[in-house]
Design a protein around this motif. Structure first.
Motif, PDB file in Angstrom:
ATOM      1  N   GLU A   1      17.557  15.848 -65.720  1.00 57.24           N
ATOM      2  CA  GLU A   1      18.239  15.850 -66.995  1.00 57.24           C
ATOM      3  C   GLU A   1      19.638  15.234 -66.875  1.00 57.24           C
ATOM      4  OE1 GLU A   1      19.793  19.343 -69.688  1.00 57.24           O
ATOM      5  OE2 GLU A   1      17.598  19.318 -69.582  1.00 57.24           O
ATOM      6  N   LEU A   2      20.357  15.532 -65.817  1.00 56.57           N
ATOM      7  CA  LEU A   2      21.691  14.980 -65.647  1.00 56.57           C
ATOM      8  C   LEU A   2      21.664  13.473 -65.437  1.00 56.57           C
ATOM      9  CD1 LEU A   2      23.416  17.657 -63.373  1.00 56.57           C
ATOM     10  CD2 LEU A   2      23.831  17.205 -65.793  1.00 56.57           C
ATOM     11  N   GLU A   3      20.595  12.976 -64.822  1.00 60.09           N
ATOM     12  CA  GLU A   3      20.481  11.549 -64.580  1.00 60.09           C
ATOM     13  C   GLU A   3      20.408  10.744 -65.871  1.00 60.09           C
ATOM     14  OE1 GLU A   3      18.234  13.702 -62.931  1.00 60.09           O
ATOM     15  OE2 GLU A   3      19.525  13.782 -61.181  1.00 60.09           O
ATOM     16  N   SER A   4      19.951  11.380 -66.946  1.00 62.64           N
ATOM     17  CA  SER A   4      19.811  10.673 -68.216  1.00 62.64           C
ATOM     18  C   SER A   4      21.123  10.589 -69.000  1.00 62.64           C
ATOM     19  CB  SER A   4      18.738  11.347 -69.075  1.00 62.64           C
ATOM     20  OG  SER A   4      19.156  12.647 -69.422  1.00 62.64           O
ATOM     21  N   LEU A   5      22.147  11.327 -68.586  1.00 64.58           N
ATOM     22  CA  LEU A   5      23.434  11.271 -69.274  1.00 64.58           C
ATOM     23  C   LEU A   5      24.156   9.969 -68.962  1.00 64.58           C
ATOM     24  CD1 LEU A   5      24.796  14.890 -68.706  1.00 64.58           C
ATOM     25  CD2 LEU A   5      23.866  13.931 -70.810  1.00 64.58           C
ATOM     26  N   LYS A   6      24.736   9.371 -69.984  1.00 62.50           N
ATOM     27  CA  LYS A   6      25.493   8.128 -69.801  1.00 62.50           C
ATOM     28  C   LYS A   6      26.855   8.461 -69.212  1.00 62.50           C
ATOM     29  CE  LYS A   6      25.212   4.661 -72.724  1.00 62.50           C
ATOM     30  NZ  LYS A   6      25.392   3.767 -73.889  1.00 62.50           N
ATOM     31  N   GLN A   7      27.200   7.792 -68.122  1.00 59.09           N
ATOM     32  CA  GLN A   7      28.508   7.990 -67.516  1.00 59.09           C
ATOM     33  C   GLN A   7      29.436   6.865 -67.943  1.00 59.09           C
ATOM     34  OE1 GLN A   7      28.119   8.411 -63.302  1.00 59.09           O
ATOM     35  NE2 GLN A   7      27.192  10.420 -63.455  1.00 59.09           N
ATOM     36  N   TYR A   8      30.610   7.244 -68.393  1.00 59.54           N
ATOM     37  CA  TYR A   8      31.588   6.275 -68.862  1.00 59.54           C
ATOM     38  C   TYR A   8      32.619   5.989 -67.771  1.00 59.54           C
ATOM     39  CZ  TYR A   8      29.776   6.684 -73.566  1.00 59.54           C
ATOM     40  OH  TYR A   8      28.956   6.636 -74.663  1.00 59.54           O
ATOM     41  N   PRO A   9      33.213   4.799 -67.800  1.00 57.25           N
ATOM     42  CA  PRO A   9      34.296   4.503 -66.858  1.00 57.25           C
ATOM     43  C   PRO A   9      35.491   5.427 -67.096  1.00 57.25           C
ATOM     44  CG  PRO A   9      33.481   2.497 -67.885  1.00 57.25           C
ATOM     45  CD  PRO A   9      32.868   3.652 -68.624  1.00 57.25           C
ATOM     46  N   VAL A  10      36.329   5.546 -66.089  1.00 56.21           N
ATOM     47  CA  VAL A  10      37.537   6.366 -66.183  1.00 56.21           C
ATOM     48  C   VAL A  10      38.594   5.584 -66.963  1.00 56.21           C
ATOM     49  CG1 VAL A  10      39.381   7.462 -64.845  1.00 56.21           C
ATOM     50  CG2 VAL A  10      37.042   7.488 -63.991  1.00 56.21           C
TER      51      VAL A  10
END
Length: 115
Positions: A1-10
């Motif tokens: 489930e966590l893998e599907s979250l979009k990660q944004y740049p800092v």
């Protein structure tokens, strides 16, 4: 489930300068959503995309010469930001090379000290 979250740049400078990894720099929908105009890629890999990409082929090694590229990197960031556009500094993992380039920019153009 966590893998599907979009990660944004800092976000380094609010609405102007971001630090991220190669995966984020290749995500066209993320770049469009964030309105990134310029990607500074610090990697041996070259990349193509819709945004302007300037590649500095710097290997992730203590023997690599990132220092000689700082002036050009900093000036590119400054001119892009001064025009009101957004910049993403990216490398394969988005850590040491990106951080070094970001710190160089902040010291040169924003007059921050290393501390």
């Amino acid at each position: 489930e966590l893998e599907s979250l979009k990660q944004y740049p800092v976000e380094i400078l609010s609405g102007l300068l971001y630090l991220g990894d190669e995966k984020q720099s290749a995500d066209c929908s993320l770049l469009r959503e964030m309105k990134i105009s310029l990607i500074i890629l610090l990697s041996q890999q070259s990349m193509k995309g819709n945004q302007a990409i300037v590649n500095f082929p710097v290997d992730d090694s203590v023997k690599s010469d990132l220092y000689s590229s700082f002036e050009r990197i900093c000036d590119l960031i400054a001119s892009t930001i001064d025009s009101g556009s957004r910049v993403l500094i990216a490398s394969p993992r988005g850590r040491s090379r990106c951080s070094a380039a970001t710190i160089a920019f902040l010291m040169k153009h924003r007059k921050h000290t290393l501390q």
